[in-house]
Design an enzyme around this catalytic site. Structure first.
Site, PDB file in Angstrom:
ATOM      1  CE1 TYR A  33       0.943  -0.178   4.453  1.00  0.00           C
ATOM      2  CE2 TYR A  33      -0.041   1.916   4.197  1.00  0.00           C
ATOM      3  CZ  TYR A  33       0.689   0.848   4.888  1.00  0.00           C
ATOM      4  OH  TYR A  33       1.361   1.458   6.027  1.00  0.00           O
ATOM      5  NE  ARG A  52       6.697   4.505   0.379  1.00  0.00           N
ATOM      6  CZ  ARG A  52       6.595   5.091   1.528  1.00  0.00           C
ATOM      7  NH1 ARG A  52       7.515   5.482   2.665  1.00  0.00           N
ATOM      8  NH2 ARG A  52       5.422   5.763   1.792  1.00  0.00           N
ATOM      9  NE  ARG A  99      -6.311 -19.071   4.295  1.00  0.00           N
ATOM     10  CZ  ARG A  99      -5.646 -19.786   5.262  1.00  0.00           C
ATOM     11  NH1 ARG A  99      -5.282 -20.993   4.643  1.00  0.00           N
ATOM     12  NH2 ARG A  99      -4.786 -19.499   5.979  1.00  0.00           N
ATOM     13  CG  HIS A 101       0.189 -20.816   3.354  1.00  0.00           C
ATOM     14  ND1 HIS A 101      -1.151 -21.397   3.622  1.00  0.00           N
ATOM     15  CD2 HIS A 101       0.456 -19.950   4.464  1.00  0.00           C
ATOM     16  CE1 HIS A 101      -1.407 -20.973   4.733  1.00  0.00           C
ATOM     17  NE2 HIS A 101      -0.499 -20.264   5.170  1.00  0.00           N
ATOM     18  CE  LYS A 146       3.199   3.206   3.276  1.00  0.00           C
ATOM     19  NZ  LYS A 146       3.140   3.387   4.796  1.00  0.00           N
ATOM     20  CD  GLU A 179      10.131   2.133  10.545  1.00  0.00           C
ATOM     21  OE1 GLU A 179      10.178   2.890   9.600  1.00  0.00           O
ATOM     22  OE2 GLU A 179      10.036   0.748  10.026  1.00  0.00           O
ATOM     23  CG  LEU A 203       8.541   2.288   4.836  1.00  0.00           C
ATOM     24  CD1 LEU A 203       7.959   1.154   3.936  1.00  0.00           C
ATOM     25  CD2 LEU A 203       7.183   3.212   5.070  1.00  0.00           C
TER      26      LEU A 203
HETATM   27  C1  LIG Z   1       6.635   1.786   9.745  1.00  0.00           C
HETATM   28  C2  LIG Z   1       6.601   3.276   9.013  1.00  0.00           C
HETATM   29  N1  LIG Z   1       7.681   4.083   9.082  1.00  0.00           N
HETATM   30  C3  LIG Z   1       7.714   5.160   8.323  1.00  0.00           C
HETATM   31  C4  LIG Z   1       6.573   5.778   7.635  1.00  0.00           C
HETATM   32  C5  LIG Z   1       6.602   7.386   7.377  1.00  0.00           C
HETATM   33  O1  LIG Z   1       6.715   7.018   5.940  1.00  0.00           O
HETATM   34  P1  LIG Z   1       6.090   8.335   4.910  1.00  0.00           P
HETATM   35  O2  LIG Z   1       6.995   9.425   5.276  1.00  0.00           O
HETATM   36  O3  LIG Z   1       6.442   7.779   3.533  1.00  0.00           O
HETATM   37  O4  LIG Z   1       4.846   8.593   5.128  1.00  0.00           O
HETATM   38  C6  LIG Z   1       5.406   5.001   7.718  1.00  0.00           C
HETATM   39  C7  LIG Z   1       4.436   5.608   7.127  1.00  0.00           C
HETATM   40  O5  LIG Z   1       3.170   5.352   6.975  1.00  0.00           O
HETATM   41  C8  LIG Z   1       5.299   3.652   8.462  1.00  0.00           C
HETATM   42  O6  LIG Z   1       4.251   2.876   8.008  1.00  0.00           O
END
Ligand SMILES: Cc1ncc(COP(=O)(O)O)c(C=O)c1O
Length: 287
Positions: A33, A52, A99, A101, A146, A179, A203
């Site tokens: 997403y 991304r 379904r 895997h 993501k 993070e 991320l």
């Molecule tokens: C785990 C994580 N880290 C960092 C971020 C921040 O990323 P961005 O600046 O691209 O929104 C997000 C955004 O949803 C996130 O889910």
């Protein structure tokens, strides 16, 4: 204004979207997403978000998504309503199949997006700072994707909520802070701006990259180096970044007040830099 969706190219009210119970995004979290901020009707850092998404799709081997077509669908959906301050949510799943895997042989990816008005909940928090908690990082080794597998993030964020905090910061067994549950993390230590280096442990935040660019322009010394829990008593400033949070100063971590208070000088400079870029891009019709 009701949110407007687009499903595999068909525009409709969000409330009318139907998803198969056998969709692999639903069953397995087999999907990726993006969330994009729209300022003055223009998607901000659109190319970066699409790039991304391309990385996430490639990483989980969902093929055949036309990102240029997706770009047009996003723009068309924004234009379908009087959206000025909004967010775009995009999700691509591997599709519906009996379904099992392993990947199905013939599933068609489900391409879903919606646009909704955004009422910024962080206006005051950006001036005053927020409280965060810390929590063990129990996620997997590919946090650079993501993915919609967000259970660890959901549980950590719920713990933050129950503690009266705005975000939870993940830390690894050696104390390294990676993070937040939905934000990137920065600190100022010894006059330098620090943030975790890009790796599969985090991320690649789009806002994180923008802030590193603004810091370089403003000649703020930067080091892509992780902070550890042990460093927190010595940091002068801490802040979070994210698509909807922008630059969010941290006032307290686990009830300990951050030295310079929030927001500190570097944080304020970066907040102003962010505002300038987002206003300029909105005025110039987006980038
Ligand atoms: C785990 C994580 N880290 C960092 C971020 C921040 O990323 P961005 O600046 O691209 O929104 C997000 C955004 O949803 C996130 O889910």
């Amino acid at each position: 204004m009701e949110p407007i969706a687009n499903v595999n190219g068909r525009r409709m009210p969000l409330a009318e979207v139907r998803i198969s119970p056998l969709d692999r995004g639903f069953l397995f979290g087999d999907s990726v997403y993006e969330v994009i901020r729209v300022y003055a009707g223009q998607p901000f850092l659109f190319d970066e978000h699409l790039r991304r998404l391309g990385h996430s799709l490639e990483s989980i081997r969902i093929h055949g998504i036309d990102l240029e077509q997706l770009r047009k669908r996003v723009l068309d959906t924004i234009a379908a309503g009087p959206f000025r301050e909004a967010t775009v949510y995009i999700q691509v799943t591997r599709g519906a199949a009996p379904r099992a895997h392993g990947f199905p042989n013939d599933a068609t990816p489900f391409e879903f997006l919606y646009v909704r008005e955004f009422e910024d909940p962080y206006v005051e928090a950006r001036k005053q700072g927020v409280v965060v908690i810390t929590t063990p990082d129990v996620r997997w080794d590919r946090c650079d994707i993501k993915s919609t597998n967000l259970l660890a993030n959901v549980l950590a964020m719920q713990a933050a909520k129950e503690a009266g905090a705005t975000e939870a910061l993940f830390f690894l067994p050696d104390g390294t802070i990676t993070e937040g549950t939905h934000t990137s993390f920065f600190g100022v230590l010894g006059g330098k701006l620090l943030t975790a280096p890009q790796s599969p442990a985090i991320l690649p935040g789009i806002t994180r990259s923008l802030i590193l660019r603004i810091a370089a322009e403003q000649e703020i010394p930067v080091r892509e180096q992780t902070l550890r829990l042990q460093d927190l008593p010595r940091v002068s400033e801490l802040f979070l970044t994210g698509t909807t949070s922008e630059v969010l100063p941290i006032e307290k971590v686990d009830q300990c007040v951050i030295w310079e208070g929030a927001p500190g000088e570097v944080t304020r400079r970066l907040q102003r830099g962010y505002e300038r870029v987002s206003e300029r891009d909105a005025a110039s019709g987006g980038v």
